[in-house]
Design a protein around this motif. Structure first.
Motif, short mmCIF file in Angstrom:
data_model
loop_
_atom_site.label_atom_id
_atom_site.label_comp_id
_atom_site.label_asym_id
_atom_site.label_seq_id
_atom_site.Cartn_x
_atom_site.Cartn_y
_atom_site.Cartn_z
N ARG A 1 -2.63 -4.39 0.85
CA ARG A 1 -2.19 -3.72 -0.36
C ARG A 1 -2.71 -4.42 -1.61
O ARG A 1 -2.96 -3.76 -2.61
CB ARG A 1 -0.67 -3.64 -0.39
CG ARG A 1 -0.12 -2.64 0.60
CD ARG A 1 1.37 -2.51 0.43
NE ARG A 1 1.88 -1.56 1.38
CZ ARG A 1 2.28 -0.34 1.07
NH1 ARG A 1 2.21 0.07 -0.16
NH2 ARG A 1 2.73 0.46 1.99
N ARG A 4 -6.19 -3.26 -2.13
CA ARG A 4 -6.19 -1.88 -2.62
C ARG A 4 -5.75 -1.83 -4.08
O ARG A 4 -6.30 -1.07 -4.88
CB ARG A 4 -5.28 -1.02 -1.75
CG ARG A 4 -5.38 0.46 -2.11
CD ARG A 4 -4.70 1.33 -1.11
NE ARG A 4 -3.25 1.12 -1.13
CZ ARG A 4 -2.41 1.74 -0.31
NH1 ARG A 4 -2.87 2.57 0.60
NH2 ARG A 4 -1.13 1.51 -0.38
N ALA A 5 -4.79 -2.67 -4.45
CA ALA A 5 -4.35 -2.73 -5.84
C ALA A 5 -5.49 -3.18 -6.75
O ALA A 5 -5.65 -2.65 -7.86
CB ALA A 5 -3.16 -3.66 -5.97
N TYR A 8 -7.69 -0.13 -7.18
CA TYR A 8 -7.05 0.81 -8.12
C TYR A 8 -7.19 0.32 -9.56
O TYR A 8 -7.49 1.10 -10.46
CB TYR A 8 -5.57 0.99 -7.78
CG TYR A 8 -5.28 1.92 -6.63
CD1 TYR A 8 -6.07 3.04 -6.37
CD2 TYR A 8 -4.18 1.70 -5.80
CE1 TYR A 8 -5.79 3.89 -5.32
CE2 TYR A 8 -3.89 2.54 -4.75
CZ TYR A 8 -4.69 3.64 -4.52
OH TYR A 8 -4.41 4.49 -3.48
N GLU A 16 -0.87 3.20 -9.77
CA GLU A 16 -0.98 3.06 -8.32
C GLU A 16 -1.14 1.59 -7.94
O GLU A 16 -0.59 1.14 -6.93
CB GLU A 16 -2.15 3.89 -7.81
CG GLU A 16 -1.89 5.39 -7.94
CD GLU A 16 -3.18 6.18 -7.83
OE1 GLU A 16 -4.06 5.98 -8.69
OE2 GLU A 16 -3.29 6.98 -6.89
N LYS A 19 2.23 -0.04 -8.26
CA LYS A 19 3.11 0.36 -7.16
C LYS A 19 2.80 -0.44 -5.90
O LYS A 19 3.69 -0.92 -5.22
CB LYS A 19 2.99 1.86 -6.88
CG LYS A 19 3.94 2.32 -5.77
CD LYS A 19 3.73 3.77 -5.40
CE LYS A 19 4.61 4.24 -4.29
NZ LYS A 19 4.91 3.33 -3.22
N ASP A 20 1.50 -0.59 -5.59
CA ASP A 20 1.12 -1.39 -4.42
C ASP A 20 1.60 -2.84 -4.55
O ASP A 20 2.12 -3.42 -3.60
CB ASP A 20 -0.39 -1.37 -4.21
CG ASP A 20 -0.86 -0.21 -3.36
OD1 ASP A 20 0.00 0.48 -2.76
OD2 ASP A 20 -2.08 0.01 -3.28
N ASP A 23 5.32 -3.05 -4.11
CA ASP A 23 5.64 -2.96 -2.68
C ASP A 23 5.41 -4.30 -1.98
O ASP A 23 6.18 -4.69 -1.10
CB ASP A 23 4.81 -1.87 -2.00
CG ASP A 23 5.23 -0.46 -2.40
OD1 ASP A 23 6.33 -0.30 -2.97
OD2 ASP A 23 4.45 0.48 -2.12
N CYS A 24 4.36 -4.98 -2.37
CA CYS A 24 4.08 -6.30 -1.80
C CYS A 24 5.20 -7.29 -2.13
O CYS A 24 5.60 -8.08 -1.28
CB CYS A 24 2.76 -6.85 -2.34
SG CYS A 24 1.30 -6.01 -1.72
#
Length: 172
Positions: A1, A4-5, A8, A16, A19-20, A23-24
């Protein structure tokens, strides 16, 4: 993640990315890298209060990590990044020196990282020495295996050697 962050954020999709990273934090709240990434994201969005809070959390968890890994150059280099973002350049320089020391003379990664820091701090002469040393380390020939002393048997000679029968010994 986290990766991916970063993607993004590079694409300008900040919500987004956040959000990642959030979440982490829910999954691994003690992982300092998450807070470092959130601080970078906050800086790119000009969210000073959020950046400062994330840097403080990253520093808190980095201190814990250093307690458990007191000679790991990665942790010291990461803490140097946090100090630099916080504006504490003296501590950042000390941590980069520690990272270079713990990594040893054959690791160009931390020499280059310290050189980039020194260049940003407008110390090109000192940075140049690190660049030179890193290049020297990278351009050393790769050590080759040295042959064992004494005679070396060929495959044919090895196949002619008697194989000991260990079964009687195992029965004892």
């Amino acid at each position: 993640r986290i990766a991916r962050a970063r993607v993004y954020a590079a694409l300008g999709r900040y919500q987004e990315a956040r959000k990642d990273l959030d979440d982490c934090v829910q999954k691994q709240p003690e992982r300092y890298q998450i807070y470092m990434e959130r601080a970078v994201l906050s800086a790119s969005q000009a969210l000073e209060a959020s950046q400062t809070a994330d840097l403080k959390l990253a520093l808190k968890y980095l201190e814990d990590e250093i307690f458990f890994r007191p000679t790991d150059p990665v942790v010291f280099a990461d803490r140097a990044q946090v100090y630099e973002r916080m504006g504490d350049f003296e501590r950042a320089a000390m941590d980069l020196d520690q990272a270079v020391q713990f990594a040893g003379p054959n690791d160009p990664l931390y020499l280059r990282q310290r050189a980039r820091f020194l260049k940003r701090r407008e110390k090109p002469n000192v940075a140049s020495a690190d660049w030179t040393q890193a290049a020297e380390v990278e351009n050393r020939p790769i050590p080759t295996a040295t042959p064992l002393p004494g005679p070396t048997l060929t495959l044919e000679e090895i196949s002619l050697q008697p194989t000991p029968n260990l079964l009687p010994e195992l029965e004892k």
